[in-house]
Design an enzyme around this catalytic site. Structure first.
Site, PDB file in Angstrom:
ATOM      1  N   PRO A   1       0.788  -1.230   0.000  1.00 33.77           N
ATOM      2  CA  PRO A   1       0.000   0.000   0.000  1.00 33.77           C
ATOM      3  C   PRO A   1       0.820   1.280   0.000  1.00 33.77           C
ATOM      4  CG  PRO A   1      -0.185  -1.158   2.109  1.00 33.77           C
ATOM      5  CD  PRO A   1       0.507  -2.080   1.155  1.00 33.77           C
ATOM      6  N   ASN A   2       0.301   2.226  -0.728  1.00 33.14           N
ATOM      7  CA  ASN A   2       0.818   3.604  -0.834  1.00 33.14           C
ATOM      8  C   ASN A   2       2.070   3.727  -1.705  1.00 33.14           C
ATOM      9  OD1 ASN A   2      -1.204   4.780   0.939  1.00 33.14           O
ATOM     10  ND2 ASN A   2      -0.176   3.679   2.585  1.00 33.14           N
TER      11      ASN A   2
ATOM     12  N   ARG B   1       4.848  11.020  -2.701  1.00 32.56           N
ATOM     13  CA  ARG B   1       4.643  10.621  -1.295  1.00 32.56           C
ATOM     14  C   ARG B   1       5.882  10.951  -0.457  1.00 32.56           C
ATOM     15  NH1 ARG B   1       4.691   4.432   1.078  1.00 32.56           N
ATOM     16  NH2 ARG B   1       4.124   5.007   3.212  1.00 32.56           N
TER      17      ARG B   1
ATOM     18  N   TYR C   1      10.921   8.990   0.962  1.00 30.92           N
ATOM     19  CA  TYR C   1      10.878   7.948  -0.065  1.00 30.92           C
ATOM     20  C   TYR C   1      11.531   8.361  -1.383  1.00 30.92           C
ATOM     21  CZ  TYR C   1       7.722   5.761   3.245  1.00 30.92           C
ATOM     22  OH  TYR C   1       7.199   5.192   4.388  1.00 30.92           O
TER      23      TYR C   1
ATOM     24  N   ASN D   1       8.217  -5.443  -1.466  1.00 35.18           N
ATOM     25  CA  ASN D   1       8.125  -4.332  -0.522  1.00 35.18           C
ATOM     26  C   ASN D   1       6.712  -4.375   0.044  1.00 35.18           C
ATOM     27  OD1 ASN D   1       7.978  -2.035   0.980  1.00 35.18           O
ATOM     28  ND2 ASN D   1       9.044  -0.746  -0.510  1.00 35.18           N
TER      29      ASN D   1
ATOM     30  N   ALA E   1       3.428  -0.955   4.629  1.00 37.28           N
ATOM     31  CA  ALA E   1       2.968  -1.025   6.030  1.00 37.28           C
ATOM     32  C   ALA E   1       2.571  -2.443   6.453  1.00 37.28           C
ATOM     33  CB  ALA E   1       1.803  -0.065   6.237  1.00 37.28           C
TER      34      ALA E   1
ATOM     35  N   GLU F   1      13.020  -9.302   0.809  1.00 35.88           N
ATOM     36  CA  GLU F   1      12.223  -8.176   1.315  1.00 35.88           C
ATOM     37  C   GLU F   1      13.006  -6.884   1.068  1.00 35.88           C
ATOM     38  OE1 GLU F   1      11.832  -8.428   5.553  1.00 35.88           O
ATOM     39  OE2 GLU F   1      10.696  -6.544   5.718  1.00 35.88           O
TER      40      GLU F   1
ATOM     41  N   HIS G   1      12.970  -2.402   1.352  1.00 32.17           N
ATOM     42  CA  HIS G   1      12.373  -1.137   1.775  1.00 32.17           C
ATOM     43  C   HIS G   1      13.211  -0.005   1.212  1.00 32.17           C
ATOM     44  CE1 HIS G   1       9.702  -3.205   4.518  1.00 32.17           C
ATOM     45  NE2 HIS G   1      10.730  -3.955   4.856  1.00 32.17           N
TER      46      HIS G   1
ATOM     47  N   ARG H   1      13.489   4.660  11.956  1.00 34.15           N
ATOM     48  CA  ARG H   1      12.258   5.458  11.965  1.00 34.15           C
ATOM     49  C   ARG H   1      11.413   5.147  13.213  1.00 34.15           C
ATOM     50  NH1 ARG H   1       9.465   4.994   6.325  1.00 34.15           N
ATOM     51  NH2 ARG H   1       8.299   6.755   7.215  1.00 34.15           N
TER      52      ARG H   1
END
Ligand code: DHK
Length: 171
Positions: free
Chosen positions: A32-33, A40, A45, A96, A99, A120, A122, A129
């Protein structure tokens, strides 16, 4: 059992070039996103869009003998459906989970059924963070995790997949 990533489902006809020469499809799945990349929170990002990342991965994939199929969804059920597809087709996955990384046990359980490499990724470094980002329910079922390198995280992940498939060539 055939080597991971070397088939695209049962009933495939053998490639005359042989399994070493045949491009393997890698699913690059985004949660998502991530369709909003570019606009964004660019301070976190970056300014690259998902289309930019797709183009860079397609170019690198061509060098590595990997066909890239990049997808994005905001829907957990759709993402899990793609993970099932990857398991059934024995396809490696660069993921990725966005969330979903931090709380989706359903995604983690789907990934546990994988039949090929899983990396995985990111863009940001979640460990640097907010504390809710420090947990990944995905990492334990992945071959490895690449974080914090922006769009380059995806390229590093593709190289890792190539290594896991023994397609990366000499150092
Ligand atoms: C992307 C997201 O959408 C966040 O929810 C994760 C990840 C981090 C990234 O850095 O690519 O916490």
């Amino acid at each position: 059992m055939p080597p991971r990533g070397d088939t695209d489902g049962p009933g495939d006809t053998p490639d005359p070039a042989g399994p070493e020469r045949r491009a393997v499809t890698v699913l690059i799945l985004n949660g998502p996103n991530l369709g909003r990349l570019g606009s964004r929170e660019p301070e976190i990002y970056g300014s690259a869009t998902l289309a930019d990342i797709e183009a860079a991965c397609a170019a690198l994939g061509a060098e590595l003998g990997l066909d890239v199929d990049l997808r994005q969804t905001d829907d957990e059920a759709e993402l899990i459906g793609w993970i099932h597809e990857a398991a059934d087709r024995r396809l490696p996955v660069v993921l990725n989970p966005a969330a979903f990384t931090h709380y989706s046990y359903a995604l983690r359980d789907a990934l546990a059924m994988r039949t090929a490499p899983l990396v995985e990724v990111h863009l940001s470094n979640p460990a640097a963070r907010e504390s809710f980002r420090h947990t990944s329910v995905v990492s334990a079922v992945a071959d490895g995790t690449i974080t914090g390198f922006g769009p380059q995280s995806y390229e590093l992940a593709l190289r890792a997949v190539a290594r896991l498939l023994n397609r990366a060539g000499p150092d």
